[in-house]
Scaffold this motif. Structure first.
Motif, PDB file in Angstrom:
ATOM      1  N   ASP A  47       1.274 -10.833   0.071  1.00  0.00           N
ATOM      2  CA  ASP A  47       0.460  -9.877   0.794  1.00  0.00           C
ATOM      3  C   ASP A  47       0.223  -8.572  -0.067  1.00  0.00           C
ATOM      4  N   VAL A  48       1.263  -8.139  -0.896  1.00  0.00           N
ATOM      5  CA  VAL A  48       0.825  -7.077  -1.807  1.00  0.00           C
ATOM      6  C   VAL A  48      -0.125  -7.236  -2.601  1.00  0.00           C
ATOM      7  N   GLN A  49      -0.123  -8.352  -3.304  1.00  0.00           N
ATOM      8  CA  GLN A  49      -1.141  -8.591  -4.225  1.00  0.00           C
ATOM      9  C   GLN A  49      -2.541  -8.678  -3.555  1.00  0.00           C
ATOM     10  N   TRP A  50      -2.748  -9.109  -2.376  1.00  0.00           N
ATOM     11  CA  TRP A  50      -3.944  -9.148  -1.817  1.00  0.00           C
ATOM     12  C   TRP A  50      -4.282  -7.757  -1.334  1.00  0.00           C
ATOM     13  N   ILE A  51      -3.424  -6.734  -0.788  1.00  0.00           N
ATOM     14  CA  ILE A  51      -3.829  -5.607  -0.679  1.00  0.00           C
ATOM     15  C   ILE A  51      -4.197  -4.567  -1.587  1.00  0.00           C
ATOM     16  N   VAL A  52      -3.615  -4.838  -2.862  1.00  0.00           N
ATOM     17  CA  VAL A  52      -3.886  -3.987  -3.752  1.00  0.00           C
ATOM     18  C   VAL A  52      -5.134  -4.565  -4.703  1.00  0.00           C
ATOM     19  N   ALA A  53      -4.980  -5.925  -4.985  1.00  0.00           N
ATOM     20  CA  ALA A  53      -6.097  -6.512  -5.875  1.00  0.00           C
ATOM     21  C   ALA A  53      -7.217  -7.048  -5.203  1.00  0.00           C
ATOM     22  N   GLY A  54      -6.959  -7.135  -3.595  1.00  0.00           N
ATOM     23  CA  GLY A  54      -8.091  -7.729  -2.863  1.00  0.00           C
ATOM     24  C   GLY A  54      -9.424  -6.775  -2.678  1.00  0.00           C
ATOM     25  N   TYR A  55      -9.140  -5.191  -2.900  1.00  0.00           N
ATOM     26  CA  TYR A  55     -10.234  -4.155  -2.911  1.00  0.00           C
ATOM     27  C   TYR A  55     -10.893  -4.429  -4.060  1.00  0.00           C
ATOM     28  N   SER A  56     -10.300  -4.642  -5.181  1.00  0.00           N
ATOM     29  CA  SER A  56     -10.987  -4.890  -6.242  1.00  0.00           C
ATOM     30  C   SER A  56     -11.942  -6.016  -6.222  1.00  0.00           C
TER      31      SER A  56
ATOM     32  N   ALA B 229      -7.409   0.418   8.456  1.00  0.00           N
ATOM     33  CA  ALA B 229      -6.201  -0.114   7.605  1.00  0.00           C
ATOM     34  C   ALA B 229      -5.080   0.941   7.728  1.00  0.00           C
ATOM     35  N   ALA B 230      -5.410   2.206   7.842  1.00  0.00           N
ATOM     36  CA  ALA B 230      -4.330   3.195   7.957  1.00  0.00           C
ATOM     37  C   ALA B 230      -3.698   2.865   9.300  1.00  0.00           C
ATOM     38  N   THR B 231      -4.174   2.246  10.150  1.00  0.00           N
ATOM     39  CA  THR B 231      -3.245   2.084  11.512  1.00  0.00           C
ATOM     40  C   THR B 231      -2.770   0.756  11.679  1.00  0.00           C
ATOM     41  N   GLY B 232      -3.118   0.010  10.757  1.00  0.00           N
ATOM     42  CA  GLY B 232      -2.812  -1.446  10.916  1.00  0.00           C
ATOM     43  C   GLY B 232      -1.364  -1.504  11.174  1.00  0.00           C
ATOM     44  N   ARG B 233      -0.834  -2.627  11.849  1.00  0.00           N
ATOM     45  CA  ARG B 233       0.487  -2.859  12.201  1.00  0.00           C
ATOM     46  C   ARG B 233       1.034  -4.141  11.520  1.00  0.00           C
ATOM     47  N   GLY B 234       0.339  -4.863  10.628  1.00  0.00           N
ATOM     48  CA  GLY B 234       0.923  -5.846  10.035  1.00  0.00           C
ATOM     49  C   GLY B 234      -0.042  -6.129   8.716  1.00  0.00           C
ATOM     50  N   PRO B 235       0.596  -7.128   7.744  1.00  0.00           N
ATOM     51  CA  PRO B 235      -0.024  -7.223   6.414  1.00  0.00           C
ATOM     52  C   PRO B 235      -1.415  -7.925   6.645  1.00  0.00           C
ATOM     53  N   GLY B 236      -1.566  -8.687   7.650  1.00  0.00           N
ATOM     54  CA  GLY B 236      -2.878  -9.354   7.744  1.00  0.00           C
ATOM     55  C   GLY B 236      -4.082  -8.395   8.206  1.00  0.00           C
ATOM     56  N   THR B 237      -3.958  -7.449   9.120  1.00  0.00           N
ATOM     57  CA  THR B 237      -4.666  -6.454   9.337  1.00  0.00           C
ATOM     58  C   THR B 237      -5.125  -5.691   8.168  1.00  0.00           C
ATOM     59  N   LEU B 238      -4.060  -5.162   7.496  1.00  0.00           N
ATOM     60  CA  LEU B 238      -4.380  -4.523   6.257  1.00  0.00           C
ATOM     61  C   LEU B 238      -5.243  -5.235   5.316  1.00  0.00           C
TER      62      LEU B 238
END
Length: 491
Positions: free
Chosen positions: A47-56, A93-102
């Motif tokens: 999840d963290v990989q997708w949150i950080v690198a998915g933006y790129s 993203a800032a108001t998301g409650r779970g990794p999937g939303t973010l």
């Protein structure tokens, strides 16, 4: 009193700088909040990989189609659409409650940021010419670099002041006021949409193949570790897609229709080598910043605020040296880029020596000193190299050329943000202790130094391709230029 055209050009430049600050600050500010975000959401490594690198990933995918659409239909409408989508996705993203939303929101936000930045590069090349184009592109590169360097200190301050529970959410909302301001200024100050492409019909198949190539290169580096077989399939598809894109571009040109990749982009060695230099430098810079953040917080146990204080000198030094970079370029010409890269290699190696030898009590101060050297090196490298890369790009391919350059940087970011931290995490003990984390950080720093060494070698090859001019000539990006207006010298 400045002429009306002069004032309009300056306003356009300010909008472009605001857009660069908005979209690039957003990613950089999140890096330092990753530990608290991970704990608050219960996110796993994938999840963290997708949150950080998915933006790129999404950023890179949107650049080439965004540039092509801007060339074909005008840039202003796509700029405003991108900023609005960026603002909306950031709020989700800032108001998301779970990794999937973010993850979903960050993918949309990254695509919107890519659409915006493709229009920025094209707009600067449409509005400015000669010496002023170099200055404008340089100011954009400086602004983007400083925004990237300021992200970790600002993120650390927010996490420290608001706590880990709300701090990371405010990090994601930090760009919202900037986006609102950029949206308003862009609506009033950007020039009206106009087509620059000779053929208004975009190369849709070429765009699709370019996006597919980007996916196959980036996705293997941001997938979870247990998907190695799928990653190999993605990577194996890349050469086939590259060949398909090359064949499709030749066939389109043979039929007399303008290809997505302008011939000047495919045959210009300075453009190709400069893009490769930007990839190595950008990837090494982002990776080293992320590894330093993890090392300081998890290896040394520093708070987010103290970590931010250690990284702040990098932003300050980059701002100062970027302001002086043009004087260096005027004195030594194209050798400014190799000088900055050599300084960056020295800073990376110095960081490895410092963490292995300096006592724990003095280590944060020593690392801050190394960060100042790192920022100075980036200031001497980023804007001169970008200006050299885009200087001779034809007007009808301005958006695509800028999109390819930034797409290449995003590919480098996805690869390096996965590979270099993996070197650190696999070498550091779990949980990290002082000596083990130090050795792992030193190893990761040496990897970054190696990337910069590759960039230095490419810069020497680029100098050979350009004939090693001893000083900037009248057609060089630093020369006076026959049509050096509108002026940005007094901005």
């Amino acid at each position: 009193m400045l002429p009306g055209e002069d004032r309009a050009a300056r306003r356009t430049l300010l909008v472009c700088l605001a857009a660069g600050t908005t979209t690039l600050l957003d990613q950089a500010v999140l890096n330092i909040a990753v530990p608290s975000m991970r704990h608050a959401l219960g996110a796993d490594t994938g999840d963290v990989q997708w949150i950080v690198a998915g933006y790129s990933l999404a950023f890179g995918l949107a650049l080439v189609p965004g540039g092509s659409l801007g060339d074909a239909y005008g840039r202003k409408r796509f700029f405003l659409l991108g900023v609005a989508a960026f603002l909306l996705a950031g709020t989700v993203a800032a108001t998301g409650r779970g990794p999937g939303t973010l993850i979903a929101a960050r993918l949309v936000q990254g695509a919107a940021a890519g659409l915006v930045n493709a229009q920025v590069i094209g707009t600067l090349q449409d509005v400015f010419h000669g010496q002023d184009r170099g200055r404008a592109l340089g100011l954009y590169a400086v602004t983007a670099g400083v925004a990237t360097a300021l992200g970790p200190p600002l993120g650390g301050a927010l996490v420290a002041l608001l706590g880990p529970g709300q701090g990371w959410r405010c990090c994601l909302l930090l760009s919202a006021p900037c986006a609102l301001l950029t949206l308003g200024l862009g609506a009033h100050w950007l020039p009206p949409p106009r087509r620059t492409a000779r053929d208004p019909r975009p190369d849709l198949l070429g765009i699709a193949l370019a996006c597919a190539c980007t996916l196959t290169v980036m996705v293997p580096f941001i997938r979870t570790p247990d998907s190695g077989g799928q990653a190999l399939l993605w990577a194996a598809a890349a050469p086939a897609l590259v060949l398909a894109l090359a064949g499709q571009q030749r066939l389109r040109a043979r039929r007399g229709r303008p290809p997505l990749l302008h011939p000047a982009l495919r045959t210009s060695k300075p453009y190709l080598l400069g893009t490769a230099i930007a990839m190595a430098q950008f990837g090494a810079s982002l990776a080293s910043s992320l590894v330093l953040t993890v090392f300081l917080q998890e290896g040394l146990g520093l708070s987010a605020l103290r970590t931010a204080a250690v990284t702040l000198p990098s932003a300050l030094a980059m701002g100062v040296t970027s302001a002086c970079a043009w004087r260096v370029v005027r004195r030594i010409g194209p050798r400014a880029v190799p000088l900055g890269l050599a300084l960056g290699i020295g800073a990376a190696l110095a960081g490895a020596v410092v963490v292995l030898t300096v006592p724990s009590a003095a280590l944060p101060v020593a690392c801050a000193g190394v960060q100042a050297l790192t920022g100075a090196a980036a200031g001497l490298t980023v804007s001169p190299n970008q200006t050299r890369v885009l200087h001779h790009v034809p007007a009808e391919a301005a958006g695509v050329a800028g999109g390819i350059l930034q797409m290449a940087q995003r590919i480098a970011a996805a690869v390096c943000l996965s590979a270099v931290p993996a070197v650190y995490l696999r070498s550091a003990p779990a949980p990290p202790d002082g000596s083990g984390a130090r050795a792992a950080y030193a190893l990761a720093s040496c990897v970054c130094a190696g990337l910069l060494a590759v960039a230095l070698l490419l810069s020497r090859l680029s100098a050979t391709a350009r004939g090693r001019p001893s000083s900037p000539g009248p057609t060089d990006e630093t020369g006076p230029g026959p049509d050096a207006r509108p002026s940005v010298a007094n901005i």
